[in-house]
Design an enzyme around this catalytic site. Structure first.
Site, PDB file in Angstrom:
ATOM      1  N   LYS A 138       0.840  -1.216   0.000  1.00  0.00           N
ATOM      2  CA  LYS A 138       0.000   0.000   0.000  1.00  0.00           C
ATOM      3  C   LYS A 138       0.872   1.262   0.000  1.00  0.00           C
ATOM      4  O   LYS A 138       2.079   1.186   0.230  1.00  0.00           O
ATOM      5  CB  LYS A 138      -0.894  -0.020   1.236  1.00  0.00           C
ATOM      6  CG  LYS A 138      -0.110  -0.033   2.535  1.00  0.00           C
ATOM      7  CD  LYS A 138      -0.951  -0.537   3.698  1.00  0.00           C
ATOM      8  CE  LYS A 138      -0.134  -0.489   4.985  1.00  0.00           C
ATOM      9  NZ  LYS A 138      -0.800  -1.177   6.086  1.00  0.00           N
TER      10      LYS A 138
ATOM     11  N   TYR B  59      16.018  29.547   9.520  1.00  0.00           N
ATOM     12  CA  TYR B  59      14.771  30.171   9.987  1.00  0.00           C
ATOM     13  C   TYR B  59      14.652  30.087  11.506  1.00  0.00           C
ATOM     14  O   TYR B  59      14.992  29.056  12.103  1.00  0.00           O
ATOM     15  CB  TYR B  59      13.571  29.418   9.391  1.00  0.00           C
ATOM     16  CG  TYR B  59      13.265  29.770   7.962  1.00  0.00           C
ATOM     17  CD1 TYR B  59      13.065  31.082   7.553  1.00  0.00           C
ATOM     18  CD2 TYR B  59      13.131  28.765   7.014  1.00  0.00           C
ATOM     19  CE1 TYR B  59      12.769  31.387   6.241  1.00  0.00           C
ATOM     20  CE2 TYR B  59      12.820  29.052   5.690  1.00  0.00           C
ATOM     21  CZ  TYR B  59      12.643  30.375   5.311  1.00  0.00           C
ATOM     22  OH  TYR B  59      12.343  30.669   4.019  1.00  0.00           O
TER      23      TYR B  59
HETATM   24  C1  LIG Z   1      -0.003  -1.990   6.708  1.00  0.00           C
HETATM   25  C2  LIG Z   1      -0.552  -3.270   7.128  1.00  0.00           C
HETATM   26  C3  LIG Z   1       0.269  -4.406   7.181  1.00  0.00           C
HETATM   27  C4  LIG Z   1       1.776  -4.325   7.028  1.00  0.00           C
HETATM   28  O1  LIG Z   1       2.286  -3.781   8.221  1.00  0.00           O
HETATM   29  P1  LIG Z   1       3.843  -3.570   8.495  1.00  0.00           P
HETATM   30  O2  LIG Z   1       3.918  -3.127   9.910  1.00  0.00           O
HETATM   31  O3  LIG Z   1       4.288  -2.493   7.560  1.00  0.00           O
HETATM   32  O4  LIG Z   1       4.530  -4.840   8.245  1.00  0.00           O
HETATM   33  C5  LIG Z   1      -0.333  -5.628   7.466  1.00  0.00           C
HETATM   34  N1  LIG Z   1      -1.659  -5.709   7.704  1.00  0.00           N
HETATM   35  C6  LIG Z   1      -2.472  -4.632   7.691  1.00  0.00           C
HETATM   36  C7  LIG Z   1      -3.911  -4.791   7.978  1.00  0.00           C
HETATM   37  C8  LIG Z   1      -1.949  -3.379   7.422  1.00  0.00           C
HETATM   38  O5  LIG Z   1      -2.743  -2.308   7.422  1.00  0.00           O
END
Ligand SMILES: *Cc1c(COP(=O)(O)O)cnc(C)c1O
Length: 380
Positions: free
Chosen positions: A47, A267
């Site tokens: 994702k 800044y």
């Molecule tokens: C993002 C996600 C993962 C992967 O998690 P990581 O901590 O990046 O390994 C697995 N399951 C679900 C439901 C997620 O949202």
């Protein structure tokens, strides 16, 4: 989705470059897979554009390495991934958006059904067609985001007439505290997940993200869904990270200048030179994803970069387009105009800069911007 392999400008014109090692992603996947028993499938969470690494490139590399099941968040990501991987199994973790079933079916996207309403919609689809369509069902074991409550789940699944022909392709839940293996939540969620899914042993089960894979076999079940570990990130806090680094950010030095003792940098004049300093101003800032929270002040150090094996601390505030580094102790021949400085990579872990900014490498990696030149190192 733009094809980032096509570099539209001459390399010399970029302020910095982001090199993504696809071979390291593949090796990290295999390293995780090697921790699993033969009966457990290693999927991939891809994702958010593969945590900023590029969904199409990372997806193809993982597929070539043997990965066959992918998890994205939203249907747009799923459809984009389908164009790249015609034969992969693709789940959309955020579930079923109302009125969109036809799109899921057309692109063979499996929703992870996360509420009773979504489940009912999917069951109606299956009843209408007189057959099951593949979808996962998410059971909430304590994170309280998505997922049917255990009682909702049991109420529906214990009555075959309610289910119609629908047989889930996966039952899953998600760990809330995997980054801290000693947290009591892990054991609580593990036991609840086992208990709730026990009557459905014929359906495949999945609980583990990256941390769950690293925590050991009792968390593995039939399928694991690692994300951050594939991209070299730190799934478990305060432990050595066993994964290979994937992303490298190098920014170019624009100018090198002297700052007299007592003068301030950047800044807000947040950092005062405690001695005569030599600064290098590099062409990367928060607009490129370098986290502004890793700025330094007189009372708090910031992050650092590496130049030829020498540490160069960030001086003052990170601004939109540039960062000032302390190169006082770096040999002159390394701090030339136009030279590249490592802001992230084998010597500067994403989790390190993120810690200075009081966040996590997940946020840092997904924020890495589009303004750098992107270079993909292919599978070897
Ligand atoms: C993002 C996600 C993962 C992967 O998690 P990581 O901590 O990046 O390994 C697995 N399951 C679900 C439901 C997620 O949202």
């Amino acid at each position: 989705m733009p094809n980032r392999l096509e570099t539209p400008f001459h390399s010399d014109l970029y302020g910095g470059r982001l090199t993504i090692d696809l071979g390291a992603i593949a090796q990290n996947w295999t390293a995780l897979k090697n921790r699993l028993g033969d009966a457990t499938e290693c999927a991939a969470a891809i994702k958010a554009d593969a945590y900023g690494m590029g969904q199409a490139q990372a997806g193809q590399a993982l597929y070539d390495e043997g990965c066959r099941t992918f998890f994205v968040a939203v249907p747009t990501e799923a459809i984009a991934l389908r164009r790249v991987l015609p034969d992969a199994v693709i789940y959309a973790l955020n579930g079923l958006l109302p009125g969109t079933i036809d799109h899921y079916l057309e692109h063979r996207i499996r929703p992870v059904l996360g509420s009773h309403a979504e489940l009912v919609e999917w069951i109606d689809l299956c009843k209408g067609a007189g057959r099951s369509f593949d979808a996962a069902v998410h059971v909430d074991t304590g994170i309280h985001r998505l997922g049917l409550s255990p009682s909702e789940f049991t109420a529906t699944f214990s009555k075959p007439d309610q289910m119609g022909p629908f047989i889930p392709s996966l039952l899953m839940s998600h760990l809330a505290c995997g980054s801290n293996p000693t947290h009591v939540m892990n054991d609580h969620q593990l036991r609840l997940f086992r208990e709730v899914t026990a009557p459905h042993a014929h359906i495949r089960r999945s609980l583990a993200n990256s941390a769950g894979v690293l925590m050991g076999p009792e968390f593995h079940f039939d399928l694991v869904r690692p994300g951050i570990s594939l991209y070299g990130g730190q799934a478990i806090e305060n432990e050595p990270n066993p994964m290979k680094p994937v992303a490298k950010v190098e920014a170019r030095i624009m100018i090198v200048r002297d700052v007299p003792e007592g003068d301030t940098i950047g800044y807000g004049a947040s950092h005062t030179a405690g001695r005569p300093l030599k600064n290098a101003v590099v062409a990367a800032g928060y607009a490129d994803g370098l986290l502004r929270g890793a700025s330094s002040t007189d009372s708090r150090p910031g992050g650092f970069a590496m130049i030829g094996g020498h540490k160069a601390p960030i001086l003052g505030r990170i601004s939109m387009d540039m960062i000032t580094l302390d190169v006082t102790d770096v040999p002159d021949h390394l701090v030339r105009r136009g030279a590249f400085v490592e802001m992230l990579g084998p010597n500067v872990a994403a989790a390190d800069l993120a810690a200075y900014a009081e966040t996590i490498d997940y946020e840092y990696l997904t924020s890495l911007g589009q303004r750098f030149e992107r270079i993909y190192r292919p599978l070897s």
